[in-house]
Design an enzyme around this catalytic site. Sequence first.
Site, PDB file in Angstrom:
ATOM      1  N   THR A   4       0.676  -1.143   0.151  1.00 46.22           N
ATOM      2  CA  THR A   4       0.132   0.127   0.017  1.00 46.22           C
ATOM      3  C   THR A   4       0.859   1.357   0.094  1.00 46.22           C
ATOM      4  O   THR A   4       0.488   2.193  -0.511  1.00 46.22           O
ATOM      5  CB  THR A   4      -0.960   0.063   1.241  1.00 46.22           C
ATOM      6  OG1 THR A   4      -1.830  -1.008   1.025  1.00 46.22           O
ATOM      7  CG2 THR A   4      -1.805   1.339   1.396  1.00 46.22           C
TER       8      THR A   4
ATOM      9  N   THR B  94       1.957  -4.133   4.225  1.00 49.25           N
ATOM     10  CA  THR B  94       2.113  -4.593   5.860  1.00 49.25           C
ATOM     11  C   THR B  94       1.678  -5.808   6.238  1.00 49.25           C
ATOM     12  O   THR B  94       1.832  -6.503   7.266  1.00 49.25           O
ATOM     13  CB  THR B  94       0.864  -3.458   6.497  1.00 49.25           C
ATOM     14  OG1 THR B  94      -0.096  -3.537   5.915  1.00 49.25           O
ATOM     15  CG2 THR B  94       1.377  -2.114   6.413  1.00 49.25           C
ATOM     16  N   ASP B  95       1.007  -6.729   5.444  1.00 50.51           N
ATOM     17  CA  ASP B  95       0.206  -7.979   5.478  1.00 50.51           C
ATOM     18  C   ASP B  95       1.520  -9.085   6.165  1.00 50.51           C
ATOM     19  O   ASP B  95       1.344  -9.483   7.234  1.00 50.51           O
ATOM     20  CB  ASP B  95      -0.358  -8.758   4.455  1.00 50.51           C
ATOM     21  CG  ASP B  95      -1.692  -8.046   4.059  1.00 50.51           C
ATOM     22  OD1 ASP B  95      -2.149  -6.841   4.739  1.00 50.51           O
ATOM     23  OD2 ASP B  95      -2.472  -8.412   3.407  1.00 50.51           O
TER      24      ASP B  95
ATOM     25  N   LYS C  23       1.533  -7.478  12.821  1.00 47.77           N
ATOM     26  CA  LYS C  23       0.132  -6.687  12.384  1.00 47.77           C
ATOM     27  C   LYS C  23      -0.979  -7.231  13.374  1.00 47.77           C
ATOM     28  O   LYS C  23      -1.325  -8.197  12.992  1.00 47.77           O
ATOM     29  CB  LYS C  23       0.028  -6.830  11.001  1.00 47.77           C
ATOM     30  CG  LYS C  23      -1.017  -6.061  10.428  1.00 47.77           C
ATOM     31  CD  LYS C  23      -1.293  -6.001   9.024  1.00 47.77           C
ATOM     32  CE  LYS C  23      -2.354  -5.091   8.494  1.00 47.77           C
ATOM     33  NZ  LYS C  23      -2.674  -4.875   6.988  1.00 47.77           N
TER      34      LYS C  23
HETATM   35  N1  ASP Z   1      -1.962  -6.084   1.292  1.00 46.31           N
HETATM   36  C1  ASP Z   1      -1.293  -5.197   1.385  1.00 46.31           C
HETATM   37  C2  ASP Z   1       0.204  -5.622   1.325  1.00 46.31           C
HETATM   38  O1  ASP Z   1       0.450  -6.142   2.203  1.00 46.31           O
HETATM   39  C3  ASP Z   1      -1.558  -4.377   2.357  1.00 46.31           C
HETATM   40  C4  ASP Z   1      -0.597  -3.235   2.663  1.00 46.31           C
HETATM   41  O2  ASP Z   1       0.399  -2.906   2.191  1.00 46.31           O
HETATM   42  O3  ASP Z   1      -0.671  -2.612   3.679  1.00 46.31           O
HETATM   43  O4  ASP Z   1       1.109  -5.531   0.640  1.00 46.31           O
END
Ligand code: ASP
Length: 432
Positions: free
Chosen positions: A100, A176-177, A255
């Site tokens: 993201t 973040t995942d 997370k």
């Molecule tokens: N699904 C995304 C990822 O982990 C979410 C994010 O980046 O926050 O790449």
Amino acid sequence: MSYSVSLSKLLESIGAKEGSNLSVSSKDKTYIGRLMPHHDFSDGDILVIKLSSGYNVGIRIYPDSEVKVLEHSAPALKKEVAFERKEGRPNIVFIGTGGTIASGADYRTGAVRPALSASEMIALVPGITDIANISAKAMLSLFSENMNVEHWQELAKAVAEEINGGADAVMVLHGTDTMGYTAAALSFMLGDVPKPVVLVGAQRSPDRPSSDAPSNLTAAVRFCINGGAAGVFVVMHDTLGDDSFAVHTGTRVRKMHTSRRDAFESINASPIAFLDEEGTIRFTREKRAAASGKAAARTDMERSTVLLQYYPGMDPSLFEEIMMKSKGIVIAGSGLGHVSESMIPLIKKACGSGSVVVVTSQCLGGRTNLNVYNTGRDMLAAGAISVLDMLPETAYVKLMWVLANSKDAEEAKRLMMTPLAGEMGDRRTVDV
Ligand code: ASP
């Protein structure tokens, strides 16, 4: 499915294209936003636009609705910036992997795409080129759910190369995942890396006014420049506001919320430092000081390693093939680290065939202890080991690394029970 024939005709007649800025008046309400592709699950007469808040809305178009084009083109994401390198300033390298933090709306598919150019990444941190020599590379363009072991290996090598090429810090922009997994992998692969390696992400993409990308990046840059710490860290919001940022040890972080800005928490440890909005850093414990020296990436991993979550009703026959094929098995057990007694013969069989079975707890908080209940003792007798307060995913990553870097199962078990990168507490600490 696409927009209905009548709506497609209407859009065509006014020259609206995906990304055009529209004013849409329907049933006494007016909305302004960018035209998005039709949403597969909605009716063909529902027009989808992206509001400036970043949210998409669907508006039903009736014969008397009014749709006007305010601006034809989609906003350009590209912001090229000129960099000036100056002697004496710290050299910071951004490595983009996607997620993201590197995303904007794709006006073709309507989804969020993880692709920001190097200069776009740098442009997210206003003023950064005045205080540091920044270079940036868009290495991958992935959502982190698509990261795999080869990506971790590639990344660890790239980080070591940058440090050996003169970088004072490396920042990895990451989804973040699965950021915690990558942080753990880099922690073991890079060992006592002499510089800060900071993973940073965002819960809202940079094209949204509420994005946390600039503030997280700014905090991470400040930590890189002024923290003086070596190691692998994750820097993300500590609170919902922009007033506090937490620096987590790479092997301790998870997370814990799907969408909040302060989703990341250190588990069984406090964050190693906090930064306030002015960038003042407060360490909560001793850091390993950044130093000169080379970085080495030991990237071998044993791929036949699995992470299983125990649940009541787990049927050993469904897991026999998986467990007998795996050299490393991490089980997130219940409570102190338990599985049902029906699973114990399979654990015994796997250990007997030379696999390493490592028990963690799905409680997350607190330590595992297989000495308290009969179940635990039977698991120990079957050959399982437990690893104090290590996160299940950290244990999974560590086990892959340890199995690839030890001569036999016994040495692997010993290394699993030895803290290598701050991943576990001390047996002597007492839980209250
Ligand atoms: N699904 C995304 C990822 O982990 C979410 C994010 O980046 O926050 O790449």
